[in-house]
Enzyme design. Structure first.
Site, PDB file in Angstrom:
ATOM      1  N   PRO A  87      -2.186  -6.802  18.682  1.00  0.00           N
ATOM      2  CA  PRO A  87      -1.835  -5.698  17.784  1.00  0.00           C
ATOM      3  C   PRO A  87      -0.500  -5.908  17.072  1.00  0.00           C
ATOM      4  CG  PRO A  87      -1.860  -4.985  20.100  1.00  0.00           C
ATOM      5  CD  PRO A  87      -2.400  -6.368  20.069  1.00  0.00           C
ATOM      6  N   GLU A 114      -1.826  -6.935  29.660  1.00  0.00           N
ATOM      7  CA  GLU A 114      -0.754  -6.454  28.784  1.00  0.00           C
ATOM      8  C   GLU A 114      -0.364  -7.474  27.723  1.00  0.00           C
ATOM      9  OE1 GLU A 114       0.605  -3.309  28.622  1.00  0.00           O
ATOM     10  OE2 GLU A 114      -1.140  -2.977  29.894  1.00  0.00           O
ATOM     11  N   ARG A 152     -19.657 -14.540   7.325  1.00  0.00           N
ATOM     12  CA  ARG A 152     -20.547 -14.052   6.271  1.00  0.00           C
ATOM     13  C   ARG A 152     -20.090 -14.479   4.874  1.00  0.00           C
ATOM     14  NH1 ARG A 152     -19.137  -9.424   3.937  1.00  0.00           N
ATOM     15  NH2 ARG A 152     -21.222  -8.551   3.771  1.00  0.00           N
ATOM     16  N   ASP A 167     -19.127  -6.487  -2.044  1.00  0.00           N
ATOM     17  CA  ASP A 167     -18.645  -5.706  -0.908  1.00  0.00           C
ATOM     18  C   ASP A 167     -17.453  -4.846  -1.272  1.00  0.00           C
ATOM     19  OD1 ASP A 167     -20.389  -6.846   0.814  1.00  0.00           O
ATOM     20  OD2 ASP A 167     -18.979  -8.342   1.550  1.00  0.00           O
TER      21      ASP A 167
HETATM   22  N1  ADE Z   1      -5.794  -6.849  21.021  1.00  0.00           N
HETATM   23  C1  ADE Z   1      -5.572  -5.554  21.335  1.00  0.00           C
HETATM   24  N2  ADE Z   1      -5.500  -4.794  20.245  1.00  0.00           N
HETATM   25  C2  ADE Z   1      -5.695  -5.637  19.176  1.00  0.00           C
HETATM   26  C3  ADE Z   1      -5.730  -5.456  17.775  1.00  0.00           C
HETATM   27  N3  ADE Z   1      -5.541  -4.256  17.209  1.00  0.00           N
HETATM   28  N4  ADE Z   1      -5.920  -6.527  17.006  1.00  0.00           N
HETATM   29  C4  ADE Z   1      -6.086  -7.747  17.555  1.00  0.00           C
HETATM   30  N5  ADE Z   1      -6.068  -7.978  18.871  1.00  0.00           N
HETATM   31  C5  ADE Z   1      -5.878  -6.929  19.673  1.00  0.00           C
END
Ligand code: ADE
Length: 229
Positions: A87, A114, A152, A167
């Site tokens: 993230p 984590e 794709r 798209d």
């Molecule tokens: N792992 C946990 N959350 C994630 C996300 N939003 N994007 C990529 N990998 C992740």
């Protein structure tokens, strides 16, 4: 294109080889996929891959040694840049999908728990990618999203050559509405212009619909529109 995936849950990826677009790409030899199980590179009998974080805190961290050995093996086997799904990475979007579709080989690293030891990122990761501003419990589903979006786009994968260009996002706008048979459904008619056979008018109408929809739903995309694609 060849993609490797590094994970503690290789079974999750068995689904992509069995369904839809990715299956078709694999069957047509346009895409090859290999998964690597981090536990195969653990050095103890219990196949330990995680440990408590130094300095305390919740959760477990993927230890560097098994992950490093797994990445090194995958790099030999597949090669290309190593992309870690997290993230805190750069946000994945259609533009990044299009760029990745040009990369013949890459390896995705899926974190769990984590996170992973920072020294792996320092020594072996080329790019960190997030699929959006939310947290899922590991990189596996993020890797599936990324792979589907990229595969794709490979030439020859989608039946109609045009369809990827139409798209949402590929021209910077969201897609407008679609209709199919029947002409009347629960009292709702298909817009007349779509039945007119006038392709010029239909194109204009679709463009306007897409524009209106994008302005309403995603005003932040204004400025990205490419009117000529
Ligand atoms: N792992 C946990 N959350 C994630 C996300 N939003 N994007 C990529 N990998 C992740």
């Amino acid at each position: 294109m060849q993609a490797g995936v590094i994970t503690i849950f290789p079974e999750i990826f068995s689904t992509i080889t069995r369904f839809g677009t990715i299956r078709k790409a694999i069957e047509s030899n346009l895409f090859e996929f290999k998964s690597f199980d981090i536990r195969d590179y653990a050095s103890d009998r219990r196949r330990t891959v995680d440990a408590r974080p130094y300095g305390g805190g919740p959760g477990m961290i993927l230890m560097p040694e098994p992950l490093a050995a797994c990445i090194d093996y995958a790099k030999q086997s597949v090669g290309g840049p190593v992309i870690f799904l997290t993230p805190r990475g750069e946000r994945f979007d259609q533009k990044m999908a299009e760029e990745l579709a040009q990369v013949p080989k890459f390896t995705l690293v899926c974190g769990r728990y984590e996170g992973i030891d920072e020294r792996i990122i320092k020594t072996r990761v080329d790019q960190e990618v997030s699929i959006g501003d939310y947290v899922i419990s590991g990189g596996e589903f993020a890797a599936l999203v990324l792979l589907d979006a990229v595969v794709r786009l490979l030439p020859g994968v989608l039946g109609n050559k045009e369809s990827a260009h139409q798209d949402s996002f590929s021209n910077g706008m969201l897609e407008g509405p679609h209709y199919t048979r029947p002409e009347k459904f629960e009292g709702l008619d298909v817009p007349r212009v779509l039945l007119s056979g006038n392709h010029q008018e239909i194109k204009k109408w679709r463009h306007q619909q897409a524009l209106d929809w994008t302005r309403k739903r995603r005003p932040d995309l204004e400025g990205n529109y490419n009117q000529y694609r």
